[in-house]
Structure formats: structure tokens, C-alpha cells
Design a protein around this motif. Structure first.
Motif, mmCIF file in Angstrom:
data_model
loop_
_atom_site.group_PDB
_atom_site.id
_atom_site.type_symbol
_atom_site.label_atom_id
_atom_site.label_comp_id
_atom_site.label_asym_id
_atom_site.label_seq_id
_atom_site.Cartn_x
_atom_site.Cartn_y
_atom_site.Cartn_z
ATOM 1 N N GLN A 160 -6.819 -9.731 -1.979
ATOM 2 C CA GLN A 160 -7.771 -8.524 -1.666
ATOM 3 C C GLN A 160 -8.134 -7.512 -2.607
ATOM 4 O O GLN A 160 -9.232 -6.997 -2.838
ATOM 5 N N ALA A 161 -6.878 -7.140 -3.394
ATOM 6 C CA ALA A 161 -7.127 -5.893 -4.065
ATOM 7 C C ALA A 161 -7.240 -6.204 -5.591
ATOM 8 O O ALA A 161 -7.013 -5.522 -6.526
ATOM 9 N N ALA A 177 0.047 3.167 5.618
ATOM 10 C CA ALA A 177 -0.967 3.444 4.876
ATOM 11 C C ALA A 177 -1.095 4.895 4.530
ATOM 12 O O ALA A 177 -1.479 5.158 3.495
ATOM 13 N N ALA A 178 -1.006 5.697 5.666
ATOM 14 C CA ALA A 178 -1.194 7.387 5.325
ATOM 15 C C ALA A 178 -0.241 7.716 4.189
ATOM 16 O O ALA A 178 -0.607 8.520 3.456
ATOM 17 N N THR A 234 -0.129 2.379 10.653
ATOM 18 C CA THR A 234 -1.062 3.462 10.470
ATOM 19 C C THR A 234 -0.142 4.208 9.536
ATOM 20 O O THR A 234 -0.697 4.891 8.449
ATOM 21 N N ARG A 264 0.715 -7.371 8.888
ATOM 22 C CA ARG A 264 -0.508 -6.380 8.622
ATOM 23 C C ARG A 264 0.152 -5.288 7.511
ATOM 24 O O ARG A 264 -0.316 -4.807 6.580
ATOM 25 N N ASP A 290 -5.222 -8.089 -7.659
ATOM 26 C CA ASP A 290 -4.176 -8.141 -8.588
ATOM 27 C C ASP A 290 -3.358 -9.505 -8.493
ATOM 28 O O ASP A 290 -3.648 -10.394 -7.825
ATOM 29 N N HIS A 322 0.367 -7.031 4.018
ATOM 30 C CA HIS A 322 -1.052 -7.111 3.438
ATOM 31 C C HIS A 322 -1.419 -5.750 2.851
ATOM 32 O O HIS A 322 -1.997 -5.589 1.679
ATOM 33 N N GLN A 323 -1.151 -4.695 3.859
ATOM 34 C CA GLN A 323 -1.775 -3.398 3.531
ATOM 35 C C GLN A 323 -1.362 -2.742 2.187
ATOM 36 O O GLN A 323 -1.665 -2.249 1.665
ATOM 37 N N THR A 351 0.473 -4.425 -0.083
ATOM 38 C CA THR A 351 0.324 -5.098 -1.386
ATOM 39 C C THR A 351 -1.163 -4.638 -1.805
ATOM 40 O O THR A 351 -1.220 -4.455 -2.938
ATOM 41 N N SER A 352 -2.049 -4.488 -0.794
ATOM 42 C CA SER A 352 -3.635 -4.385 -1.303
ATOM 43 C C SER A 352 -3.539 -2.678 -1.714
ATOM 44 O O SER A 352 -4.218 -2.623 -2.969
ATOM 45 N N LEU A 353 -2.892 -1.953 -1.276
ATOM 46 C CA LEU A 353 -2.680 -0.421 -1.722
ATOM 47 C C LEU A 353 -1.939 -0.419 -3.077
ATOM 48 O O LEU A 353 -2.257 0.574 -3.851
ATOM 49 N N GLY A 354 -1.183 -1.455 -3.007
ATOM 50 C CA GLY A 354 -0.113 -1.274 -4.536
ATOM 51 C C GLY A 354 1.189 -0.955 -4.216
ATOM 52 O O GLY A 354 1.408 0.144 -4.084
ATOM 53 N N ALA A 361 -0.867 6.339 0.796
ATOM 54 C CA ALA A 361 -2.272 7.068 0.327
ATOM 55 C C ALA A 361 -1.887 8.589 -0.156
ATOM 56 O O ALA A 361 -2.442 8.990 -1.206
ATOM 57 N N LEU A 379 -2.854 -9.527 -2.366
ATOM 58 C CA LEU A 379 -3.308 -9.587 -3.906
ATOM 59 C C LEU A 379 -4.752 -10.043 -3.989
ATOM 60 O O LEU A 379 -5.496 -9.519 -4.745
#
Lengths: 247, 247
Positions: B139-140, B234-235, B231, B93, B142, B96-97, B99-102, B238, B137
Motif C-alpha cells: 500500500q505505502a 491510526a490517530a 481508530t 487491520r 515500502d 496493515h494500518q 505498516t502503511s503509516l510507517g 498520526a 508495504l
């Protein structure tokens, strides 16, 4: 589980006997002994520690605790969330995540891109969501049960419920990948709550966005990348918290 | 799946024939027809669209695409991550997270609170991590394959690898719940990469923190609440992105 949560009705003269997963946690994860202390909290109440008076390490596990509860729990979080009902497995994770990050209240609403079947899931209809709030509190060492309410009509929620709520909030925001404004351009009040709306996979539709705008919601984006709702929820919460801290 | 990713070797004179989950996605989720356009990208290459030349809606699904690929993918992300190896299901997870956030690159390392058995999981040993980068990728939107490298010795990584890397970074940070400094007090360079270390469940131990400090890492916290690693990841990402934007 970083705190063991106890319901008020379980307490008998400062003592509680645990026989469920909490007893198992004390025996198998914490590997505690008689006389050891564990972190405890009363659901919707104070926190503190408990001393193990008796411990039975064989199944069914049983642990008798003597409570010492005199600390205030963390202050109620200042972020409230409107969430378009996600698919049940995602909803679970988001409840856990938002509760652990700290959320005041969650309003779960319908939206055009919410699948109708989600409303029949037991996490909604049988109050299944409560256990994921509890695991979030156990994770983040909090005691305050997060109220989650369900609003199946998008329009009535926006036209009737929101106007009644809006006084509480310093601002009302709606996360929308197509918006031009970054959260960095939006002030977050230091001490008054903010309400933030997080859409379904695929986003809010134009009608929904227009209605929210008309009710005073301000659109913002956390970036151009398309994120899963659960990733977006954590990122949005974290950025709002940071903006509040910096205000 | 917001973009269909194609490997360069699959392309034959601007055409590609899909017969796997990508074909199924076009048939069942996108419900596309012959002549429709779909978003495509070349793994580690450009993005664009493809026109459906032939579509077979019965299993096994088959879709023939004509490619029109001339857009640059998003710029490489400026956040690199050091991650103490999590339990496999969480690792998936997080990949994935992030990679999608970058994320530019991920260094997966050992730590005292990493369970040894995690290193035997197929997500590590059989390059199982690659499929979670791909879904991130997709998802986002990329195309850039995120390099993930594994470093089983904490000390050699910090004492030998980090000094070779450190020139690349404007700053090196370590997330630690016990730290006093908020990310809001730490500048994030606008255009040069940052490296951030995210610990295991239970956190880094004192030795690890001291060694990282000695190598130039700056400790920060995103708050007093104890979060799951996924969690927190991701935080943290961000908040770093927001600080970069504001710098």
C-alpha cells in the motif's frame, strides 16, 4: 457500546422497554442485574443513566429502564468532512470512525475516481449509513446524529453548494498526497469549524483539485506514504484536532 | 498494491516470473502490456521498476519481469509500537494500518483485558501476521518487513525486555484515555525513535499503568472520546508524526 441510545419516541413517562440488540447488550455484555445503572443518551438529546427496573435474561431479551437524563452531550465537533464516496464496505468503517472521532457533518460527493456503482449501494440509497453513525455515537458516548448528505454532481457541489457553506468555516482544506504543505503549516481555528475534503482511492484528479483551489480550498499533505482512505481519514482528523488544540 | 514486492530468492539474473496474485494484479488491475513498466521492490531491499518481458493474460496468469532496482526504500520509521493483542480481525487491520503509516517494530503483549483465545489465532501462531505487513508495504510503497514479536507475559516484558530496549528510545509513551496530558504537551524527538504503548479494548488496568509508569512510560491522551483500538492506533500514530515534524 459505551452508551445506550434511545429515540425520543420510545420513551413513555421516563421509562423505556428495550427488546432489540440494546437489551441483548445489557444482558450478555454488561451482564447487568435489576437495580443496576447503565449509561444512556437520547438520540440528538442529553445523556445520563438509567436504572434497570426489570430484566428478562431469556430470548427474546427484554429490559425495562427508568431514565435519569440531565447531562449535556459533548459539544458539536468542529471538523466537517467532504468525502468522495468510497466503496460501501470502506464507507461503513469511515462513517463509524469519523463519528467516533467526532465530526460535525459529512458531505459525500462524486469524483472522477468514484465508481458509479457505489451510488446504488443501500448504504447510500436506503439511508443505510444511519446505523454506522449510531454505532459511532455508541462507541464514543455521544448523542448527536451526524448529518450526512449526498451530492452526486461534483461541479454543482463545488460551484453552488460550497459558496453557500463557506461562511461557516474558518478554513477549507483538501487532503492531497502530492501537496507540498504539511498540516503543521496551516493554522486551524480554535473555535470555528474547518471543512476538510478527503478524496477517493487514487486521489482527486487535476480538474477537481483546480476547481477546489478556485473555490478557496487549501491543499495539504499528511506525508509521502500512500494510505487507504480509511487510514488517511483517521490520520487527517487526528492531525487537525491536534493543530486546533495547539492554536 | 502500489508496489510489487519480490522476495530475493525469486530473482534469477535480474529476472523474475510471477504466477500468483501479483501476476493477476498486473494483468487485471494495472492492465499492463508487454514493454510496460511497473513499480517493484525487493522485500527488505531496494525499489525501482521492472519492464514486462512476457505476459500471459489467461489464467493461470504469468508475467515475466526484467528488474531495474536501484532506489533506496523510505528511511526506517521512527515510531515503534507496543500493542495489547487485539481480536484477530482487528489485529489484521491494525497491522496493515500501522505498516502503511510507517512503523519500525511492533511488540505484541498480553494485558489483563486481552482474551486468552486471541493467542491461539493463526495470525499469531502461524505467522499469519506477515501477510498483513506485506499488504501494508504494498500500500505505502515500502519494502522493509516490520518485525512483530509476541510477548505473552506482561510483567516479564515490562521488567526484563523494556529495560533492554529503553536506550533506543528518546521517549516511551502510553496512550490512556484517562490521562490528563495531551500529546501536544509531550515533545517527540525529531530523529530518535519513540515507543508508544496502545492498550486493549477497555484500556490498561491500574496495575499495568503503574508498572509502565515505573518503567519510565509517560501517559498521554488523544481526547475524551472512547475509540476503537484501530481508530485510536491510526490517530495516535498520526499525532506523534505531526509532533515529530513540528519539533
Amino acid at each position: 457500546m459505551n452508551i445506550i441510545l434511545i429515540r425520543p419516541h420510545e420513551i413513555d413517562r421516563d421509562r423505556v422497554v428495550l427488546e432489540d440488540h440494546r437489551a441483548e447488550h445489557i444482558v450478555k455484555v454488561l451482564r447487568s442485574d435489576k437495580g443496576d445503572r447503565v449509561n444512556v443518551g437520547i438520540l440528538d438529546g442529553k445523556t445520563g443513566f438509567a436504572t434497570i427496573e426489570k430484566i428478562d435474561r431469556k430470548r427474546p431479551f427484554q429490559v425495562k429502564l427508568f431514565l435519569n437524563i440531565d447531562q449535556d452531550p459533548p459539544a458539536p465537533p468542529l471538523t466537517d468532512v467532504i468525502l468522495a464516496l468510497p466503496r460501501p464496505i470502506v464507507f461503513r468503517r469511515i462513517i463509524h470512525q469519523l463519528t467516533s472521532l467526532g465530526v460535525g457533518q459529512v458531505f459525500v460527493i462524486n469524483a472522477s475516481r468514484v465508481e458509479k456503482s457505489y451510488w446504488e449501494a443501500s448504504i447510500v440509497s436506503d439511508n443505510g449509513w444511519r446505523e454506522y453513525v449510531i454505532t459511532g455515537l455508541e462507541q464514543a458516548v455521544d448523542t448527536r446524529m451526524v448529518p450526512i448528505t449526498f451530492h452526486r454532481g461534483f461541479k454543482p457541489f463545488m460551484l453552488e453548494t460550497v459558496p453557500e457553506l463557506s461562511n461557516r468555516y474558518a478554513s477549507m482544506l483538501v487532503a492531497h498526497p502530492g501537496a507540498c504543505t504539511s498540516i503543521s503549516k496551516i493554522g486551524i481555528h480554535k473555535t470555528r469549524p474547518v471543512l476538510v475534503a478527503i478524496g477517493p482511492e487514487g486521489g482527486w484528479n487535476d480538474f477537481e483539485l483546480a476547481l477546489m483551489r478556485s473555490q478557496g480550498f487549501v491543499e495539504f499533505t499528511i506525508g509521502a506514504r500512500i494510505l487507504k482512505v480509511e487510514t488517511a481519514a483517521a490520520a487527517i482528523h487526528a492531525q487537525i484536532s491536534l493543530m486546533r488544540e495547539m492554536s
